[in-house]
Design an enzyme around this catalytic site. Sequence first.
Site, PDB file in Angstrom:
ATOM      1  N   HIS A 516       0.810  -1.223   0.000  1.00 12.22           N
ATOM      2  CA  HIS A 516       0.000   0.000   0.000  1.00 12.22           C
ATOM      3  C   HIS A 516       0.847   1.279   0.000  1.00 12.22           C
ATOM      4  CE1 HIS A 516      -3.629   2.121  -0.014  1.00 12.22           C
ATOM      5  NE2 HIS A 516      -4.325   1.432   0.882  1.00 12.22           N
ATOM      6  N   ASP A 520      -2.273   2.174  -4.573  1.00 15.47           N
ATOM      7  CA  ASP A 520      -3.544   2.490  -3.913  1.00 15.47           C
ATOM      8  C   ASP A 520      -4.582   1.418  -4.242  1.00 15.47           C
ATOM      9  OD1 ASP A 520      -2.588   4.827  -2.759  1.00 15.47           O
ATOM     10  OD2 ASP A 520      -3.143   6.049  -4.498  1.00 15.47           O
TER      11      ASP A 520
END
Length: 543
Positions: A516, A520
């Site tokens: 992450h 995204d």
Amino acid sequence: MPTDVVMPQMGESIFEGTITKWLKKAGDPVAKDEPLFEISTDKVDAEIPSPVAGVLTEIKVPEGATVGINTVVAVIGGAASGDEATAAPASGAAKPEAVTPETAPQAPLTPTAAQATGGTVVVMPQMGESIFEGTITKWLKKAGDPVEKDEPLFEISTDKVDAEIPSPVAGILTEIRVPEGVTVEINAVVAVIGGTAGANAPAPAAEGLATAVSLPTAALAPQEQLAPPQGSDGKRPRFSPLVRRMARDNHLDLGRIAGTGTAGRITKDDVLRWLSAHGPGSAGAAVAPGAESIAPQVPPKAELAPPQVPQELVPLTKMRAIIAQRMVESVQISPHVHTVYKVDMTRIVRLREREKARFERQNGVKLTFMPFIAAAAVEALGKFPIVNASLEGNAIRYHRNINLGIAVALEWGLIVPVVKQAEDRSFLGLARAIADLAARARTKKLMPEEVQDSTFTLTNSGVFGDAFSTPIINQPNSAILSISGLNKEPVVLADAEGNDTIAIRSMQHFCLGFDHRTIDGADACKFMAEFKRALEGWSQEIG
């Protein structure tokens, strides 16, 4: 004027070499470009020519020694004549400019071997630039056994690959100096080969050599404690550990199978041909009374005893320890997020069923689901390059190529060979590359560069029937795609008018694990949606 001969540089990343054999001795005349000595590096074994004509007046580096590039290894002086001098240049004489021999053609990587008193020493090979040690996981021969040149001698494990190391010469394995399970540095002597293959007893240990380490029978695998199979000519057939395992699993007597490999070696293809013609267990049917079968006698299933679980503490293998280290590092480095998509694989299932016989007959490789999945992943990665990227410090590295890591489950662990530049490969090219890498991973034939530089990884836990799994990222990748089991399910379908029907479809879960910090959730889902579209609407030619 004397000329220094130096250790040549055999490539940009090579900074040392081992002299494995001198082809001339001090005092011998040599012609320009005549082979002078042999070297071994972590990339290549090569024969090095003399840079000038003259007399080999001095050998400064003995066989078996490893030295840095540009180190003076010999001196050539004078002119070839009947009275060659063997002395070194007089003390205080001006040192001539070093001459580097021309780079020789590349040859396959083999373990370094050097002539020693009483035999040839075999050393731990260097399996890559950053690898400086290896663990001997298994000896395929025992002290006193005859060995052929290039016959598998021992297996090693490093932090990059597990590999089967061939014998550099033919002869008798007179000494095993490093037992199974021991880790030693590269170029450490692990064995000595001497005598002549076929001799009745091992050659005596050379004076000054270390005491031999003889492996006890109890340390050998059960299969190796059986009497060796005899071929139709009365000689012991030669075969690899893979062939031995195939024979054990199918209850075959290898003494009845003709080998088509070098010097009558039984190959995997020989076994597959026999199985195709005769089926499992049939090779032993015609064994003469008293002949030993390669496969041990297995009692009926009802009589099998429950497996014995060892009660003692069992140390991790080299590969298991590296896997443990890498998995902990990955979880600590990357904040993992997972997203799961269900894909309707019915179109591909029908296409594969229709084309698999023709595909294998025409191309020599089985048509599995993996190249379909790999091709769809490549297509989606091309449209969403962030998923193929890596984080480097405070910057993102967008890779020019898509290098697909394909996780392969082994009996002794896990390895991830890499299909390089997958974006340039056709469907057939992907299928061939994946099959080749997987086969060589399972037979310990991969080279270090074949397990490096992946940019995205596929892992197929579906072969074991799971519903879906949440994989750990293969660093320094930013994402990994887990492939789960393929199952038929009732699915609600809507037609063009919006009418719903229930149909039986072939469905499969795919889980994307992503970092992450780099990716995204929106980008991850866009990638997966494109991947799903490519599979469900498959339109590529498969060759």
